[in-house]
Scaffold this motif. Structure first.
Motif, PDB file in Angstrom:
ATOM      1  N   GLU A   8       0.817  -1.314   0.057  1.00 39.52           N
ATOM      2  CA  GLU A   8      -0.136  -0.048   0.034  1.00 39.52           C
ATOM      3  C   GLU A   8       0.916   1.317   0.081  1.00 39.52           C
ATOM      4  O   GLU A   8       1.881   1.303   0.560  1.00 39.52           O
ATOM      5  CB  GLU A   8      -0.779   0.055   1.125  1.00 39.52           C
ATOM      6  N   TYR A 232     -10.954   2.772  15.776  1.00 35.98           N
ATOM      7  CA  TYR A 232     -10.935   2.327  14.512  1.00 35.98           C
ATOM      8  C   TYR A 232     -11.804   1.017  14.269  1.00 35.98           C
ATOM      9  O   TYR A 232     -12.418   0.620  15.296  1.00 35.98           O
ATOM     10  CB  TYR A 232      -9.664   1.762  14.015  1.00 35.98           C
ATOM     11  N   ALA A 236     -12.882  -3.617   9.413  1.00 41.51           N
ATOM     12  CA  ALA A 236     -12.377  -3.094   8.314  1.00 41.51           C
ATOM     13  C   ALA A 236     -10.917  -3.131   8.206  1.00 41.51           C
ATOM     14  O   ALA A 236     -10.232  -3.215   7.085  1.00 41.51           O
ATOM     15  CB  ALA A 236     -12.972  -1.646   8.236  1.00 41.51           C
ATOM     16  N   VAL A 237     -10.205  -2.834   9.179  1.00 37.71           N
ATOM     17  CA  VAL A 237      -8.775  -2.730   9.363  1.00 37.71           C
ATOM     18  C   VAL A 237      -8.284  -4.060   9.024  1.00 37.71           C
ATOM     19  O   VAL A 237      -7.238  -4.302   8.218  1.00 37.71           O
ATOM     20  CB  VAL A 237      -8.261  -2.183  10.730  1.00 37.71           C
ATOM     21  N   GLU A 239      -9.693  -6.754   7.653  1.00 34.77           N
ATOM     22  CA  GLU A 239      -9.893  -7.047   6.222  1.00 34.77           C
ATOM     23  C   GLU A 239      -8.750  -6.119   5.354  1.00 34.77           C
ATOM     24  O   GLU A 239      -8.551  -6.639   4.242  1.00 34.77           O
ATOM     25  CB  GLU A 239     -11.259  -6.534   5.984  1.00 34.77           C
ATOM     26  N   LYS A 240      -8.614  -5.095   5.591  1.00 36.66           N
ATOM     27  CA  LYS A 240      -7.522  -4.024   4.590  1.00 36.66           C
ATOM     28  C   LYS A 240      -6.278  -4.829   4.768  1.00 36.66           C
ATOM     29  O   LYS A 240      -5.586  -4.870   3.644  1.00 36.66           O
ATOM     30  CB  LYS A 240      -7.355  -2.615   5.173  1.00 36.66           C
ATOM     31  N   TYR A 241      -5.804  -5.440   5.666  1.00 31.63           N
ATOM     32  CA  TYR A 241      -4.593  -6.213   5.901  1.00 31.63           C
ATOM     33  C   TYR A 241      -4.684  -7.526   5.553  1.00 31.63           C
ATOM     34  O   TYR A 241      -3.638  -8.138   5.784  1.00 31.63           O
ATOM     35  CB  TYR A 241      -3.989  -6.017   7.197  1.00 31.63           C
ATOM     36  N   GLU A 321      -3.347   1.907  13.660  1.00 33.90           N
ATOM     37  CA  GLU A 321      -4.672   1.321  13.241  1.00 33.90           C
ATOM     38  C   GLU A 321      -4.583  -0.289  13.500  1.00 33.90           C
ATOM     39  O   GLU A 321      -5.309  -0.905  14.106  1.00 33.90           O
ATOM     40  CB  GLU A 321      -5.358   1.630  11.959  1.00 33.90           C
TER      41      GLU A 321
END
Length: 444
Positions: A8, A232, A236-237, A239-241, A321
């Motif tokens: 990212e 946070y 969502a965090v 899943e982002k990673y 996060e």
């Protein structure tokens, strides 16, 4: 699940672009180079690149000053905020990475003795201009030219160089010392600093016998970015990673900007990587910092041994996060790592024996119940099994860290510094000054 390196785009919050500017956004720029041509008001956050924590604390403090631009009478809209490494001003250039071997290599036992016993008893170090004449006259010349509003120092070398510069130039600006650990070593310039910003109340008691006035000590906490205290969306965090949301996430903090401080920690973790597969309700995330070679080594080890519940990331920009979304951290007892865990409400297992300032960090957080310490890899596995059987241990560690948690620490340091502007006493130019203190708080 062996995750590839996170690719990212670096966020503006933590990154250091080629422009030499960092900041939470374009609204809060901080310069990482000394600008001799500028005539704008200046605040300096000064560190020494020995280990990663001193720079991180200075960067957080610099950002806090940047956020005050135009919102505080002493920090005008056009003020320069500079994040500088004192080692860049020295006659001789030191490699901060190599210097850290003093407290991670074979000499760590000697370092432990010197940290605990050198100028921490009755005989104390006050400060002196010797630091400028001996090594850092270039910094003194820069201070003479720029006439800063204040200098905040997060390392003993930086603080002593700042005091020396003030002595020689006879300028009126506060020198503020910010120890980045939970103990105060003996080489801070105790008698010529205008303010100590410390992590907890016990450090105040440690400074009183050194004849630092109560009004010159503030319990601010160790400076960290405000992002460590934000809420946070955990799902969502994760899943982002690419991390599982139905397992406990365990961060293994095995690297940062420099490699050397983590050598012993990595050796211990390498002993048990294969055993991590047995913890099927946990997912381990190895953070290897800027060391891509070690990241590849861990990935290969996990792949060869069939360990499915490990992910490996290199330098993670938005680490706050990820720490907020995690359930447990395994780390060494660096002051910044400990503080970031506290502010993120992240329970911590400290691995390995602690030396010097890290011993003070370990004692503070384990005594508070915010962390456990294990000395060997079998002890670490046993502690993980205990947590697996009794997950409420994690909640108890979060509760234990409540009193130590100071999420507004960087802003606290900035505001306390500005209170000292215009309220400093003149100091004489002394080449060096040793003095006699009272009975020390800690029995060394």
């Amino acid at each position: 699940m062996i995750m590839p390196e996170l690719t990212e785009q670096a966020s503006s919050e933590e990154s250091l672009p080629e422009t030499g500017m960092i900041g939470a956004s374009d609204l809060f720029p901080v310069s990482t180079t000394a600008n001799e041509e500028s005539d704008r008001p200046l605040v300096i956050a000064l560190y020494s690149s020995v280990g990663s924590g001193h720079r991180s604390a200075a960067a957080s403090t610099a950002e806090a000053f940047a956020r005050l631009r135009g919102n505080h009478p002493l920090v005008p809209e056009d003020a320069d905020i500079e994040l500088l490494d004192i080692l860049d001003f020295g006659y001789m250039k030191f490699d901060g990475e190599k210097t850290t071997t003093l407290f991670t290599g074979p000499t760590r036992y000697i370092y432990d003795i010197t940290w605990h016993y050198v100028l921490t008893g009755r005989l104390l170090w006050g400060g002196g201009s010797i630091w400028s004449y001996f090594m850092y006259s270039a910094f003194t010349r820069y201070v003479a030219k720029r006439k800063p509003i204040a200098i905040v120092s997060t390392h003993i070398v930086a603080a002593n160089a700042a005091v020396a510069a003030r002595m020689i130039t006879k300028l009126d600006f506060p020198v503020v010392c910010v120890p980045t650990d939970y103990g105060v070593e003996g080489l801070w310039p105790h008698r010529f600093s205008d303010l100590f910003c410390v992590a907890d109340e016990l450090m105040k008691e440690e400074l009183y016998p050194r004849k630092v006035k109560p009004e010159d000590i503030k319990v601010t906490g160790i400076p960290v970015k405000p992002s460590f205290n934000q809420e946070y969306d955990r799902t969502a965090v994760l899943e982002k990673y690419g991390l599982p949301v139905d397992k406990k996430i365990v961060l293994v903090i095995a690297g940062a900007r420099l490699r050397q401080p983590y050598v012993l920690f990595r050796e211990l973790m390498d002993e048990i990587i294969e055993d991590l597969a047995a913890f099927d309700d946990m997912h381990f995330v190895f953070l290897t910092g800027s060391d891509e070679e070690y990241a590849d080594q861990v990935r290969k080890h996990c792949s060869d041994c069939g360990v499915p519940n490990v992910s490996v990331y290199n330098y993670v920009e938005k680490i706050a996060e990820l720490m907020n979304a995690a359930d447990l951290a395994i780390a060494k007892s660096g002051g910044l790592a400990v503080t970031e865990c506290l502010c993120s409400r992240l329970p911590l297992i400290i691995v390995g024996r602690s030396f010097g300032q890290e011993d003070a960090n370990t004692t503070t957080v384990t005594r508070a119940g915010a962390a456990y310490q294990v000395l060997t890899s079998p002890e670490l596995l046993e502690k993980l099994r205990e947590i697996q059987k009794d997950p409420a241990m994690l909640d108890r560690m979060i509760e234990g860290g409540a009193e130590l948690r100071k999420p507004d620490s960087a802003r606290n340091v900035a505001l306390a510094t500005l209170e000292k502007v215009g309220n400093t006493a003149p100091i004489k130019n002394r080449f060096f000054w040793l003095y006699w203190g009272k009975k020390p708080l800690r029995t060394r």
